[in-house]
Design a protein around this motif. Structure first.
Motif, short mmCIF file in Angstrom:
data_model
loop_
_atom_site.label_atom_id
_atom_site.label_comp_id
_atom_site.label_asym_id
_atom_site.label_seq_id
_atom_site.Cartn_x
_atom_site.Cartn_y
_atom_site.Cartn_z
N ASN A 93 0.81 -1.21 0.00
CA ASN A 93 0.00 0.00 0.00
C ASN A 93 0.85 1.27 0.00
OD1 ASN A 93 -3.16 -0.27 0.26
ND2 ASN A 93 -2.21 -2.08 1.13
N VAL A 94 2.01 1.25 0.63
CA VAL A 94 2.91 2.40 0.55
C VAL A 94 3.41 2.57 -0.88
CG1 VAL A 94 5.11 3.37 1.33
CG2 VAL A 94 3.60 2.28 2.98
N VAL A 95 3.79 1.49 -1.53
CA VAL A 95 4.23 1.55 -2.92
C VAL A 95 3.09 2.07 -3.82
CG1 VAL A 95 4.97 0.16 -4.90
CG2 VAL A 95 6.04 -0.18 -2.66
N MET A 96 1.87 1.65 -3.54
CA MET A 96 0.72 2.16 -4.31
C MET A 96 0.54 3.65 -4.09
SD MET A 96 -1.91 -1.09 -3.88
CE MET A 96 -3.33 -0.07 -3.89
N ALA A 97 0.81 4.14 -2.87
CA ALA A 97 0.73 5.58 -2.60
C ALA A 97 1.80 6.33 -3.40
CB ALA A 97 0.90 5.85 -1.11
N PHE A 98 2.99 5.73 -3.55
CA PHE A 98 4.03 6.34 -4.40
C PHE A 98 3.53 6.43 -5.83
CE2 PHE A 98 7.48 4.31 -1.54
CZ PHE A 98 7.45 5.39 -0.68
N GLU A 99 2.96 5.34 -6.33
CA GLU A 99 2.50 5.30 -7.71
C GLU A 99 1.38 6.30 -7.97
OE1 GLU A 99 1.67 1.14 -8.20
OE2 GLU A 99 3.79 0.65 -8.55
N GLU B 269 15.77 2.02 -3.96
CA GLU B 269 16.03 1.54 -2.60
C GLU B 269 15.68 2.58 -1.54
OE1 GLU B 269 19.90 3.29 -4.10
OE2 GLU B 269 18.47 1.88 -4.92
N HIS B 270 15.75 3.88 -1.89
CA HIS B 270 15.41 4.92 -0.92
C HIS B 270 13.91 4.89 -0.61
CE1 HIS B 270 19.43 6.40 -1.34
NE2 HIS B 270 19.26 6.68 -2.61
N LEU B 271 13.10 4.75 -1.63
CA LEU B 271 11.65 4.69 -1.41
C LEU B 271 11.25 3.39 -0.72
CD1 LEU B 271 10.29 6.27 -4.71
CD2 LEU B 271 10.57 7.35 -2.48
N THR C 205 -5.19 0.82 4.15
CA THR C 205 -5.72 1.30 2.87
C THR C 205 -5.86 2.82 2.83
OG1 THR C 205 -7.99 0.94 3.63
CG2 THR C 205 -6.94 -0.85 2.37
N ALA C 206 -5.68 3.48 3.98
CA ALA C 206 -5.78 4.94 4.04
C ALA C 206 -4.42 5.61 3.89
CB ALA C 206 -6.43 5.35 5.36
N ILE C 207 -3.38 4.85 3.60
CA ILE C 207 -2.03 5.42 3.48
C ILE C 207 -1.97 6.37 2.28
CG2 ILE C 207 0.38 4.88 2.94
CD1 ILE C 207 0.02 2.28 4.53
N VAL C 208 -1.50 7.59 2.55
CA VAL C 208 -1.29 8.58 1.49
C VAL C 208 0.11 9.15 1.63
CG1 VAL C 208 -3.71 9.20 1.17
CG2 VAL C 208 -2.35 10.42 2.85
N MET D 7 7.10 17.12 -0.09
CA MET D 7 7.30 18.54 0.17
C MET D 7 8.78 18.81 -0.08
SD MET D 7 5.18 18.78 3.67
CE MET D 7 4.18 17.35 3.97
N PRO D 8 9.19 20.06 -0.13
CA PRO D 8 10.63 20.32 -0.36
C PRO D 8 11.51 19.60 0.65
CG PRO D 8 9.37 22.34 -0.55
CD PRO D 8 8.42 21.28 -0.04
N GLY D 9 12.21 18.58 0.19
CA GLY D 9 13.13 17.84 1.03
C GLY D 9 12.52 16.80 1.94
N ILE D 10 11.21 16.63 1.90
CA ILE D 10 10.54 15.71 2.82
C ILE D 10 9.53 14.83 2.08
CG2 ILE D 10 8.97 15.53 4.80
CD1 ILE D 10 10.09 18.11 5.86
N ILE D 11 9.55 13.56 2.41
CA ILE D 11 8.49 12.64 1.99
C ILE D 11 7.62 12.44 3.22
CG2 ILE D 11 7.94 10.31 1.23
CD1 ILE D 11 10.74 10.26 -0.10
N HIS D 12 6.34 12.74 3.09
CA HIS D 12 5.42 12.66 4.22
C HIS D 12 4.41 11.55 3.94
CE1 HIS D 12 1.74 14.11 6.47
NE2 HIS D 12 2.65 14.02 7.42
#
Length: 94
Positions: free
Chosen positions: A10-16, A25-27, A49-52, A56-61
Motif C-alpha cells: 500500500n505504501v508503494v501504491m501511494a508512491f505510484e 532503494e530509498h523509497l 488502505t488509508a495510506i497517502v 514537500m521540499p526535502g521531505i516525503i510525508h
C-alpha cells in the motif's frame, strides 16, 4: 499475504498515485519503516488502505489516519508529528 507485506504494497501504491513509478532503494526504505511501525506498534489494519503520501521540499510525508512519518529524500526517517504545533494566521487580504 501478511500485514507487513500488505503495508509495503500500500505504501508503494501511494508512491505510484503520485507518479513515482520508479521505486528505488530509498523509497523502499520508507515502505519498510512504515510497515515495521504498523506491525511493531500494532496500528489498526483498517488504516493500511488509508495510506497517502505527499512530497514537500526535502521531505516525503506518509500519513495513515492519525499516524504520520517524515523521511528525507534518501529514505531516512526524520520524525513524525512535525506539523502538530503548526498554526496558520490569515493576515489582511486586500
Amino acid at each position: 499475504m501478511n500485514v507487513y507485506e500488505y503495508t509495503v504494497m500500500n505504501v508503494v501504491m501511494a508512491f505510484e498515485e503520485k507518479d513515482l513509478n520508479i521505486i528505488d532503494e530509498h523509497l523502499m526504505k520508507v515502505a519498510y519503516k512504515v510497515a515495521d511501525d504498523f506491525t511493531k506498534e500494532q496500528i489498526s489494519v483498517s488504516l493500511i488502505t488509508a495510506i497517502v503520501m505527499d512530497i514537500m521540499p526535502g521531505i516525503i510525508h506518509i500519513e495513515a489516519g492519525p499516524h504520520d512519518w517524515q523521511f528525507d529524500l534518501d529514505g531516512n526517517y526524520i520524525g513524525n508529528g512535525m506539523f502538530n504545533d503548526v498554526s496558520v494566521e490569515l493576515v489582511g487580504m486586500v
